[in-house]
Design a protein around this motif. Structure first.
Motif, PDB file in Angstrom:
ATOM      1  N   GLU A 208      -2.876   1.191  -6.357  1.00 32.91           N
ATOM      2  CA  GLU A 208      -2.795   2.299  -7.029  1.00 32.91           C
ATOM      3  C   GLU A 208      -2.355   3.364  -6.206  1.00 32.91           C
ATOM      4  OE1 GLU A 208      -4.073   4.800 -11.056  1.00 32.91           O
ATOM      5  OE2 GLU A 208      -5.267   2.944 -10.491  1.00 32.91           O
ATOM      6  N   ALA A 209      -3.072   3.531  -5.090  1.00 31.69           N
ATOM      7  CA  ALA A 209      -2.941   4.404  -4.284  1.00 31.69           C
ATOM      8  C   ALA A 209      -1.416   4.521  -3.439  1.00 31.69           C
ATOM      9  CB  ALA A 209      -3.945   4.420  -3.058  1.00 31.69           C
ATOM     10  N   TYR A 210      -0.830   3.224  -3.380  1.00 31.91           N
ATOM     11  CA  TYR A 210       0.473   3.263  -3.046  1.00 31.91           C
ATOM     12  C   TYR A 210       1.595   3.516  -4.011  1.00 31.91           C
ATOM     13  CZ  TYR A 210      -1.879   0.556   0.819  1.00 31.91           C
ATOM     14  OH  TYR A 210      -3.023   0.386   1.858  1.00 31.91           O
ATOM     15  N   LEU A 211       1.246   4.079  -5.162  1.00 31.17           N
ATOM     16  CA  LEU A 211       2.365   3.930  -6.148  1.00 31.17           C
ATOM     17  C   LEU A 211       3.366   5.100  -5.668  1.00 31.17           C
ATOM     18  CD1 LEU A 211       0.317   3.935  -9.631  1.00 31.17           C
ATOM     19  CD2 LEU A 211       2.229   2.444  -8.807  1.00 31.17           C
ATOM     20  N   PRO A 212       3.026   6.298  -5.013  1.00 31.33           N
ATOM     21  CA  PRO A 212       3.886   7.147  -4.558  1.00 31.33           C
ATOM     22  C   PRO A 212       4.933   6.589  -3.695  1.00 31.33           C
ATOM     23  CG  PRO A 212       1.824   8.059  -4.342  1.00 31.33           C
ATOM     24  CD  PRO A 212       1.509   6.519  -4.958  1.00 31.33           C
ATOM     25  N   LEU A 213       4.614   5.579  -2.873  1.00 30.54           N
ATOM     26  CA  LEU A 213       5.613   4.875  -2.070  1.00 30.54           C
ATOM     27  C   LEU A 213       6.980   4.333  -2.769  1.00 30.54           C
ATOM     28  CD1 LEU A 213       3.319   2.758   0.325  1.00 30.54           C
ATOM     29  CD2 LEU A 213       4.464   5.257   0.673  1.00 30.54           C
TER      30      LEU A 213
END
Length: 375
Positions: A208-213
């Motif tokens: 989920e922390a990677y969603l902005p990518l």
């Protein structure tokens, strides 16, 4: 009439004169660009011992080792393989015959490659691969040189509307170390979902922390700014500064975009990868990036173009007039014409029609005479 034995295997085709002329013109133009920039051409053999070739491809070209044609060499009784990629061969040359050559080492290559089975998107099983490798340097300057070289080669081949899409192949590994920690068994799943741009799948994989990518893509300036916002703790700062410097070197020579999570075709690249596109081309014109040579672990940066993919959109080279050399012609005059760049066609027997054979002029003694318009 075509006989059954005249049919070619799936994925293989003849290149007839017009198309062959386009491919040859592109090859010459690209090789001239590489030569002008100090890249020396090497010509590795079409086949090698399978163990050596596959060993240098291990972890380098995913899936390619199983795609190689193999057979037993009657001389050595060892298994040989037809190359499916020339890049590992160039790496072998750099690590063996040219191991003592000064670095950085600049090498160019061009040759045919074959695979047992191609993809649905690219069904060709034989490809004409051309490229360049800058060996012994892993820097922004080296990456900038290689990207600019690839752009210049494509333009020399007659392609227009060149664009370059940057990626960061080791992005997940870098962020997973500290900024956005992942368990070892989560990393591959997060890579996969980022590559497919699946937000739901990314959450399910624990990323989920990677969603902005997923949203740090598009025209370079905006995508880079979005990626800098994602860069918690500065884990990517040096890489993003590098991308910015490479983009500055390109300037307006090509349109630049950024897709930091793209992984297809970049399985072996390290911190930087790029894909080349051109107007009118459905598939990528080529790819490149930074990597380590398998076997020697030496740093390298390079690119590959598949010229036969580009043949449909490349300009047709201007056809030269064909000069008819009748029976009894002056051989010295004919030789002088060829020395000046003319193409000649020699008459072999009575009854041959120069116009039907495509000739536009005839050598009359030492004088060229126009044959006139064809009927």
């Amino acid at each position: 009439m075509t006989k059954p034995n005249d049919l070619l295997p799936e994925g293989l085709e003849d290149r007839l004169p017009a198309e062959a002329a386009r491919i040859t013109a592109m090859m010459r133009a690209c090789l001239d660009v590489l030569d002008a920039h100090g890249y020396d051409r090497v010509r590795p053999p079409l086949l090698e011992f399978e163990a050596s070739l596959a060993g240098r491809m291990a972890g380098v070209t995913v899936g390619e080792t199983s795609a190689m044609f193999r057979f037993v060499d009657p001389a050595s009784l060892r298994t040989l393989a037809l190359r499916s990629d020339m890049t590992p061969q160039v790496g072998r040359i750099a690590a063996t015959s040219l191991a003592a050559a000064p670095r950085p080492l600049r090498l160019a290559y061009c040759g045919d490659t074959v695979v047992i089975k191609a993809s649905q998107l690219d069904p060709a099983r034989e490809r004409l691969q051309l490229g360049a490798e800058l060996i012994g340097a892993d820097s922004v300057a080296a990456a900038s040189e290689v990207v600019m070289l690839a752009i210049e080669a494509l333009k020399a081949a007659g392609l227009t509307g060149i664009s370059v899409d940057f990626t960061l192949p080791d992005l997940v590994d870098t962020l997973a170390e500290r900024a956005f920690p992942l368990a070892p068994d989560q990393i591959e799943g997060v890579r996969r979902e980022l590559d497919t741009k699946d937000a739901g799948g990314l959450r399910a994989a624990g990323g989920e922390a990677y969603l902005p990518l997923l949203y740090a893509t598009g025209p370079f300036a905006g995508a880079l700014a979005a990626l800098r916002d994602v860069d918690a703790g500065g884990a990517l700062k040096s890489r993003l500064d590098g991308l910015e410097a490479i983009a500055a070197a390109i300037g307006d020579a090509a349109r630049i975009t950024l897709d930091p999570t793209e992984r297809h075709g970049f399985e072996y690249q390290s911190w930087f990868g790029f894909t080349l596109y051109a107007d009118g081309l459905r598939r990528a014109a080529g790819r490149g990036g930074t990597y380590r040579i398998a076997g020697s672990d030496e740093a390298a940066t390079g690119f590959t173009l598949y010229l036969d993919r580009l043949a449909d959109i490349a300009p047709q080279p201007e056809a030269k007039g064909l000069v008819w050399l009748p029976l009894g012609h002056d051989p010295d005059a004919a030789a002088a014409l060829r020395a000046g760049g003319a193409r000649t066609l020699r008459q072999l027997s009575e009854g041959e029609d120069p116009a039907m054979l495509g000739c536009t002029h005839v050598l009359d003694g030492t004088v060229l005479t126009d044959l006139g318009p064809r009927a």
